[in-house]
Design an enzyme around this catalytic site. Structure first.
Site, PDB file in Angstrom:
ATOM      1  N   LEU A  57       0.933  -1.261   0.057  1.00  0.00           N
ATOM      2  CA  LEU A  57      -0.161   0.171   0.260  1.00  0.00           C
ATOM      3  C   LEU A  57       0.878   1.311  -0.040  1.00  0.00           C
ATOM      4  O   LEU A  57       1.921   1.289   0.592  1.00  0.00           O
ATOM      5  CB  LEU A  57      -0.856  -0.097   1.137  1.00  0.00           C
ATOM      6  CG  LEU A  57      -2.033  -0.939   1.208  1.00  0.00           C
ATOM      7  CD1 LEU A  57      -2.642  -1.255   2.679  1.00  0.00           C
ATOM      8  CD2 LEU A  57      -3.001  -1.113   0.166  1.00  0.00           C
ATOM      9  N   ASP A  96      -3.835  -3.644  19.276  1.00  0.00           N
ATOM     10  CA  ASP A  96      -2.608  -3.034  19.482  1.00  0.00           C
ATOM     11  C   ASP A  96      -2.265  -1.971  18.735  1.00  0.00           C
ATOM     12  O   ASP A  96      -1.633  -1.620  17.868  1.00  0.00           O
ATOM     13  CB  ASP A  96      -1.420  -4.029  19.025  1.00  0.00           C
ATOM     14  CG  ASP A  96       0.063  -3.529  19.465  1.00  0.00           C
ATOM     15  OD1 ASP A  96       0.299  -2.920  20.322  1.00  0.00           O
ATOM     16  OD2 ASP A  96       1.031  -3.877  18.811  1.00  0.00           O
TER      17      ASP A  96
END
Length: 267
Positions: free
Chosen positions: A82, A178
């Site tokens: 990405l 997280d």
């Protein structure tokens, strides 16, 4: 032929033409691979990549942006590459909406289908239906012998109070697990969640982690929506878990982070 090249060839039908390291977690190796057919993919190497692949698929199934899993074999996870951009107001707005969507996916119980780990720190996820009991037994006191004795005694005292401090049965939302800014990839298309440690729990857990090392801007909060009364105190409880993880992984420099939250909670 290297092991990684052989894995890429078997999963994607192309060979690695080049590789460069990417900034990733402290506990795994991440590389951007250029393939001989012109594609670019991200390779992550570690012992728990199959579990991470399942988490990424769960996030995408929830309608939330995350890298597409292209293949997993052994200790190698291959994902789409990405384009990363700086975090602007539109990106933060996208993250707020994505997180609200993630948390709208719920389970009948807290936990996950399998345990996980941050390096040497085990993350037990065996399901429970009592949220304060889950946070005490699966998180804050999951490994009491790994904590300095004085901190352990204070955390034990706090855990006795959790039924009065935390909701007994908040919606068991799908969590990233997280969520700090290093695990968000902002791009022209929005905000992608990466490096998950998923389980089902109180949605405020992700928000607390996101505030541990900074304060998201108003665009994020406006997009995520209103929080329930008492969030500020619960945030300190939820931030204790990542603070304890940092203490165990990276040493005494994080003790102050733990103590500050215990002191604010009166233990």
């Amino acid at each position: 032929m290297s092991g990684l090249n052989q894995t890429v060839l078997s999963l994607l039908g192309a060979e690695v033409a080049g590789a460069r390291p990417l900034h990733g977690g402290d506990l795994s190796e991440v590389q951007l691979l250029s393939l001989n057919d012109g594609r670019r993919v991200v390779a992550k190497t570690g012992p728990l990549v199959a579990a991470e692949a399942a988490m990424l698929r769960a996030i995408r199934a929830a309608g939330v942006p995350a890298p597409e899993v292209l293949g997993v074999a052994g200790h190698v996870l291959l994902m789409e590459a990405l384009e990363e951009t700086a975090a602007g107001p539109a990106g933060w707005q996208a993250l707020g909406g994505a997180l609200r969507q993630l948390h709208s996916v719920t389970s009948p119980q807290y936990g996950w289908a399998e345990d996980y780990a941050f390096g040497a720190v085990a993350i037990p996820n065996a399901p429970l239906q009592d949220w304060p009991a889950f946070w005490a037994g699966r998180r804050l006191l999951a490994a009491p012998d790994a904590l300095p004795r004085d901190l352990r005694l204070r955390i034990e005292a706090l855990c006795k109070r959790l039924p009065d401090l935390l909701p007994a049965a908040p919606p068991a939302a799908l969590l990233h697990g997280d969520l700090w800014t290093g695990n968000v990839l902002f791009s022209g298309a929005g905000a992608y969640l990466i490096d998950p440690a998923c389980y089902h729990g109180h949605g405020e857990v992700d928000l607390a982690m996101l505030h541990l090392f900074g304060t998201p801007p108003a665009a994020f909060h406006d997009s995520y929506g209103a929080l329930e009364p008492g969030y500020d105190e619960r945030r300190r409880i939820y931030q204790l878990w990542p603070a304890l993880v940092h203490l165990r992984l990276f040493g005494a420099g994080y003790r102050g982070m733990v103590e500050a939250r215990l002191e604010a909670l009166g233990v």
